[in-house]
Design an enzyme around this catalytic site. Structure first.
Site, PDB file in Angstrom:
ATOM      1  N   TRP A 182     -94.185 115.308 -69.001  1.00 47.57           N
ATOM      2  CA  TRP A 182     -94.837 114.591 -69.941  1.00 47.57           C
ATOM      3  C   TRP A 182     -94.218 114.706 -71.018  1.00 47.57           C
ATOM      4  CZ3 TRP A 182     -97.615 116.425 -74.196  1.00 47.57           C
ATOM      5  CH2 TRP A 182     -98.576 116.320 -74.553  1.00 47.57           C
ATOM      6  N   HIS A 183     -94.504 116.126 -71.596  1.00 49.00           N
ATOM      7  CA  HIS A 183     -93.725 115.941 -72.177  1.00 49.00           C
ATOM      8  C   HIS A 183     -92.231 115.159 -73.108  1.00 49.00           C
ATOM      9  CE1 HIS A 183     -95.554 120.905 -72.827  1.00 49.00           C
ATOM     10  NE2 HIS A 183     -95.471 119.633 -73.970  1.00 49.00           N
ATOM     11  N   GLY A 184     -91.383 114.780 -72.441  1.00 45.01           N
ATOM     12  CA  GLY A 184     -90.162 113.962 -72.307  1.00 45.01           C
ATOM     13  C   GLY A 184     -90.003 114.220 -70.882  1.00 45.01           C
ATOM     14  N   PHE A 189     -94.395 113.380 -78.405  1.00 44.04           N
ATOM     15  CA  PHE A 189     -94.588 113.317 -77.070  1.00 44.04           C
ATOM     16  C   PHE A 189     -95.680 112.776 -77.023  1.00 44.04           C
ATOM     17  CE2 PHE A 189     -93.337 117.792 -77.975  1.00 44.04           C
ATOM     18  CZ  PHE A 189     -92.035 117.895 -76.973  1.00 44.04           C
TER      19      PHE A 189
END
Length: 476
Positions: A319-321, A476
């Protein structure tokens, strides 16, 4: 537009506050939603249509889910549509790049995909939309029949571009009716100022050292610089994101909204499980309620519990990257949590010495995982890990600690460590009688303002000098 900018502090916020309180009460949601759309369009006008389309689609989907006979199928389609849009913009290039790497040895022509820019805030407003649809399906909330109110829930500018992730069911009553008194405005302004000081006076200053250390070429990075830069980044990311959360909570309070806390001194944790109860609480609880528990949580035995845990933390990293670094970051946290579940808690002594030892382990664990989070590539992270243990030895380091260190950092870093460790709640508890005495005489606000005012002045001076550093979580 960012909160720590002259445009926001000197133009957008005063005009929005004035317009909001001058607007008749029945129309205030419209005024605030319009201001939030302007806020987003200021920085991302090309993706404004995408967000508006997403709002319209999810607004109608929620009503359809509430009415549908096969509600599970409808919510499945709704979640799939939101994840598809997120995937196209955030993960398509990563997936295509890895497919090409796998298929090219077999002579398959590479797929060509033009990289798409990432819309600001898409990860956050997508998760807002998904939680809204799922809560409608679960009957935890009723679909909002006002497109203005739903638009405000998604676009509310304090949390639009970098969270925290607010559940619709938690603020649905506030969307319908809320009161913003003078006490709310003053309390929100104080909380906002605290967050602004965290960002501008602490995080931005530490970012200079962190960026310098993580930019040193391979082979020129000494162990001392690596550890010093990592310490600064560890403090930077906490004060950057918790500062943003403080500002978001404070801004929302000015307009009558009560947001839940998003950070609870995670660096004071005594286990990695405790760390995740305190760090980015809105994200960790989102994955708990919408991924971990639906997968079975910890009800189906140890093996499935660990499987569910790993799924959650790999998804948290992703989800962060869309890079292997973030997946490895999630896997590292999954590994620590797995070890903590495997090792029985009664094996470890509860003495004071062991408590400090446990805390030391947690500090070392999250510091090392921040290397994966901060590094540009996996190779960069591996080289940085090597520098931390002195491999290879930097015979001619291009940067030394003495070059990075300054008198300013000599007091800033210890102050940041003390604040991150929970000095503020400790002081509140120890000086409770004094605080109660001030409360009884209605002068606590003046005392708080006396402490906060210098921070606001110095933060404003820093912003005026052009010392700008965007929030880490904006990407993000």
């Amino acid at each position: 537009m960012v909160f720590s900018s002259i445009a926001f502090l000197g133009l957008f916020l005063p005009i929005t506050l004035a317009a909001y309180f001058l607007t008749p009460r029945p129309w205030r949601n419209f005024t605030l939603a319009l201001a939030s759309i302007v806020f987003y369009a200021w920085g991302e006008p090309r993706f404004l249509i995408l967000m508006i389309v997403s709002i319209g689609v999810n607004f109608r989907l929620a009503i359809s889910i509430d009415r549908a006979k096969n509600r599970l199928r409808m919510v499945g389609w709704g979640v799939a549509i939101n994840l598809f849009i997120l995937g196209v913009f955030k993960y398509a290039a990563f997936i295509v790049g890895n497919l090409n790497a796998i298929l090219s040895p077999f002579g398959v022509a590479p797929l060509v995909l033009r990289p798409l820019p990432l819309p600001i805030g898409i990860s956050f407003y997508t998760f807002h939309a998904i939680s809204y649809l799922v809560d409608i399906y679960r009957r935890n909330a009723r679909p909002n029949r006002s497109i203005v109110d739903y638009c405000l829930y998604i676009t509310l500018f304090p949390q639009l571009v970098a969270g925290p992730i607010i559940r619709y069911k938690d603020i649905q009553s506030q969307l319908r009716a809320r009161v913003a008194r003078l006490d709310d405005v003053s309390a929100g302004a104080l909380r906002f100022t605290m967050g602004l000081a965290k960002k501008v006076l602490i995080a931005n200053q530490l970012a200079i050292v962190a960026d310098a250390g993580f930019s040193v070429p391979t082979g020129e990075l000494s162990a001392s610089v690596a550890w010093f830069s990592l310490l600064c980044y560890t403090l930077q990311i906490y004060f950057d994101f918790s500062g943003y959360s403080d500002m978001a909570i404070g801004l929302a309070r000015m307009f009558g909204f009560r947001f839940p806390e998003n950070f609870n001194y995670p660096y004071a944790a005594e286990s990695m499980q405790d760390f995740w109860r305190r760090w980015h609480i809105s994200l960790s609880t989102w994955f708990r309620d919408y991924v971990y528990i639906p997968l079975g949580g910890n009800k189906d035995g140890a093996r499935r519990t660990l499987r569910n845990l790993w799924i959650v933390f790999l998804l948290t990293g992703f989800w962060h990257g869309a890079t292997w670094n973030f997946l490895l970051w999630g896997a590292a946290h999954g590994t620590f949590l797995t070890l903590e579940k495997i090792v029985p808690s009664n094996v470890v002594s509860r003495s004071g010495v062991w408590r400090w030892a446990r805390h030391g382990y947690v500090v070392l664990a999250f510091m090392l995982t921040w290397v994966l989070f901060r590094s540009d590539t996996t190779a960069h992270a591996l080289n940085y890990f090597g520098a931390l243990v002195g491999m290879p030895t930097a015979t001619e380091p291009s940067v030394t600690v003495s070059m990075l260190f300054s008198t300013h950092l000599g007091w800033l870093i210890p102050t940041a460590v003390v604040l991150a460790a929970g000095f503020y709640p400790w002081a509140l508890e120890r000086f409770a009688p004094v605080r109660n005495w001030l409360l009884a005489r209605n002068v606590d606000g003046f005392v708080a303002a006396a402490f906060v005012a210098p921070a606001l002045i110095f933060a404003a001076m820093s912003i005026a000098l052009g010392q700008y550093n965007p929030f880490i979580y904006f990407r993000f």
